[in-house]
Enzyme design. Structure first.
Site, mmCIF file in Angstrom:
data_model
loop_
_atom_site.group_PDB
_atom_site.id
_atom_site.type_symbol
_atom_site.label_atom_id
_atom_site.label_comp_id
_atom_site.label_asym_id
_atom_site.label_seq_id
_atom_site.Cartn_x
_atom_site.Cartn_y
_atom_site.Cartn_z
ATOM 1 N N TRP A 191 0.833 -1.214 0.000
ATOM 2 C CA TRP A 191 0.000 0.000 0.000
ATOM 3 C C TRP A 191 0.857 1.250 0.000
ATOM 4 C CZ3 TRP A 191 -4.439 -0.950 -1.827
ATOM 5 C CH2 TRP A 191 -5.132 -2.118 -1.494
ATOM 6 N N ASP B 154 -1.142 6.804 6.153
ATOM 7 C CA ASP B 154 -2.229 5.899 5.789
ATOM 8 C C ASP B 154 -2.413 4.970 6.987
ATOM 9 O OD1 ASP B 154 -3.882 3.906 4.860
ATOM 10 O OD2 ASP B 154 -2.662 3.395 3.101
ATOM 11 N N LYS C 157 -11.618 -1.814 7.605
ATOM 12 C CA LYS C 157 -10.824 -2.696 8.460
ATOM 13 C C LYS C 157 -11.199 -2.500 9.928
ATOM 14 C CE LYS C 157 -8.074 -3.044 4.623
ATOM 15 N NZ LYS C 157 -7.528 -2.183 3.596
HETATM 16 C C1 LIG Z 1 -6.951 -1.762 2.465
HETATM 17 C C2 LIG Z 1 -5.914 -0.720 2.452
HETATM 18 C C3 LIG Z 1 -5.882 0.281 1.475
HETATM 19 C C4 LIG Z 1 -6.865 0.344 0.331
HETATM 20 O O1 LIG Z 1 -8.080 0.782 0.772
HETATM 21 P P1 LIG Z 1 -9.304 1.024 -0.240
HETATM 22 O O2 LIG Z 1 -10.306 1.631 0.677
HETATM 23 O O3 LIG Z 1 -9.692 -0.311 -0.782
HETATM 24 O O4 LIG Z 1 -8.846 1.947 -1.301
HETATM 25 C C5 LIG Z 1 -4.893 1.246 1.563
HETATM 26 N N1 LIG Z 1 -3.994 1.226 2.550
HETATM 27 C C6 LIG Z 1 -3.983 0.262 3.500
HETATM 28 C C7 LIG Z 1 -2.947 0.294 4.562
HETATM 29 C C8 LIG Z 1 -4.937 -0.735 3.475
HETATM 30 O O5 LIG Z 1 -4.933 -1.683 4.415
#
Ligand SMILES: *Cc1c(COP(=O)(O)O)cnc(C)c1O
Length: 361
Positions: free
Chosen positions: A102, A172, A196
């Site tokens: 990511w 993020d 999540k």
């Molecule tokens: C799941 C995830 C993403 C992607 O998220 P989306 O909402 O599907 O765009 C980005 N960064 C991390 C750390 C993730 O776990």
């Protein structure tokens, strides 16, 4: 019907109490005679949800006064573009720390619009660890330094955040937001997809320092502009109202269960059950992450063969534990144990691991 233990990485398990509450008011939300989904987002009922959710994020995380909390769409992946577009001027640039898939995607997306620099990467070690602070090569006054607090696929997590004397951080936090306490004031901006740790898919939380809303370049698409969303309290256009409603219920649930102090303690205890099963297995289970980079949210490990990994996942499913197959880029097993995964679920998995080893070693 029995609920299963859902170890999926995302969308992920939600607290049963929250699902039951949503179920109980699904057909008639607060006497409106309809569900939240069917209601206009321009009603006082919906505005109450929207502002309570913002207030709860602030309260639970201890967000300082000079920040806004926004509820946006497009997932964390949209933020990979929105962050550099909003925060980096043509004269400036941004630094990225690569700790997994990511973080790499965020870096690649930003590199399409702005000048970027890689401040550190553990890719050559197959992302088994978080870099040490002395490995970071931060450039001269970047607009921000981007990091991914928890690497969902590889199972590593920043144990504490680097303090680089005034270098603004952007994070993020999609897979560990609200799982532990941290100092929000170290960050210019934090973003997290909800699916999540926060609720269902469809909404992304952005926490941004207010002064950054002041000089956003004029050529950015309206829907990607933080200033527009802030000015409209996340109601510029039709919001993902049911997702925000669910996030609000999850936030209330977190608060009623002792807030982040208690969540942090539960999460450490839960992960310890599974890491102990790995560490006491005499090498039968091999963790992917090096110990001092281990994630409390996503636990990744291998078995002696791919054949055994397949059998492990299949037998776990038969015993009511699903979603344990690792991401294709790492292989093996991944147990995602976000806030809503119970201690019972983690205990069941740890017991299953021990029994599986005795039977197959
Ligand atoms: C799941 C995830 C993403 C992607 O998220 P989306 O909402 O599907 O765009 C980005 N960064 C991390 C750390 C993730 O776990």
């Amino acid at each position: 019907m029995e609920r299963i233990f859902n170890f999926n990485a995302g969308p992920a398990t939600l607290p049963l109490a929250v699902l039951e509450e949503a179920q109980s008011e699904l057909l008639n939300f607060k006497g409106t005679g309809m569900s939240v989904m069917e209601n206009s987002h321009r009603t006082k009922e919906y505005e109450a949800i929207n502002s309570e959710a913002e207030a709860l994020v602030k309260e639970l995380l201890g967000v300082p006064e000079n920040y806004r909390v926004l509820f946006l769409q497009g997932g964390a992946s949209t933020q990979f573009a929105a962050v550099p577009m909003n925060l980096v001027s043509p004269e400036s640039h941004a630094d990225y720390i690569l700790t997994g898939a990511w973080a790499e995607k965020a870096y690649k997306e930003a590199s399409k619009f702005v000048k970027t620099n890689v401040a550190a990467s553990t890719k050559e070690e197959n992302y088994t660890r978080i870099p040490r602070v002395d490995e970071l090569k931060v450039s001269d006054s970047p607009a921000y330094l981007h990091l991914c607090s928890n690497n969902t696929i590889f199972g590593t997590q920043w144990q504490s955040f680097p303090d680089l004397g005034g270098v603004p951080l952007v994070a993020d936090m999609s897979s560990d937001i609200l799982s532990r306490r941290f100092d929000v004031s170290k960050f210019s901006l934090i973003y997290a997809g909800a699916q999540k740790n926060l609720g269902p898919a469809g909404v992304t939380v952005v926490i941004i320092r207010k002064d950054l809303l002041e000089d956003i370049p004029s050529n950015i698409p309206t829907m990607l502009r933080y200033d527009i969303h802030a000015k409209n309290d996340s109601l510029y256009n039709t919001p993902p109202s049911f997702s925000v409603y669910m996030v609000n219920l999850v936030l209330r649930w977190l608060k009623n269960n002792g807030g982040l102090v208690a969540a942090e303690k539960r999460n450490a205890e839960k992960a310890a059950l599974i890491y102990e099963a790995i560490d006491n297995s005499e090498g039968y289970f091999r963790g992917h992450a090096v110990k001092d980079s281990r994630s409390l949210m996503n636990i990744t490990f291998r078995l002696p063969s791919e054949e055994l990994e397949k059998t492990f996942a299949a037998e776990a499913t038969q015993q009511g534990m699903i979603g344990l197959k690792g991401h294709r880029s790492v292989g093996g097993i991944r147990a995602s144990v976000y806030n809503a995964m119970s201690m019972d679920g983690c205990r069941a998995l740890a017991e299953f691991m021990k029994a599986f080893q005795s039977k197959n070693a």
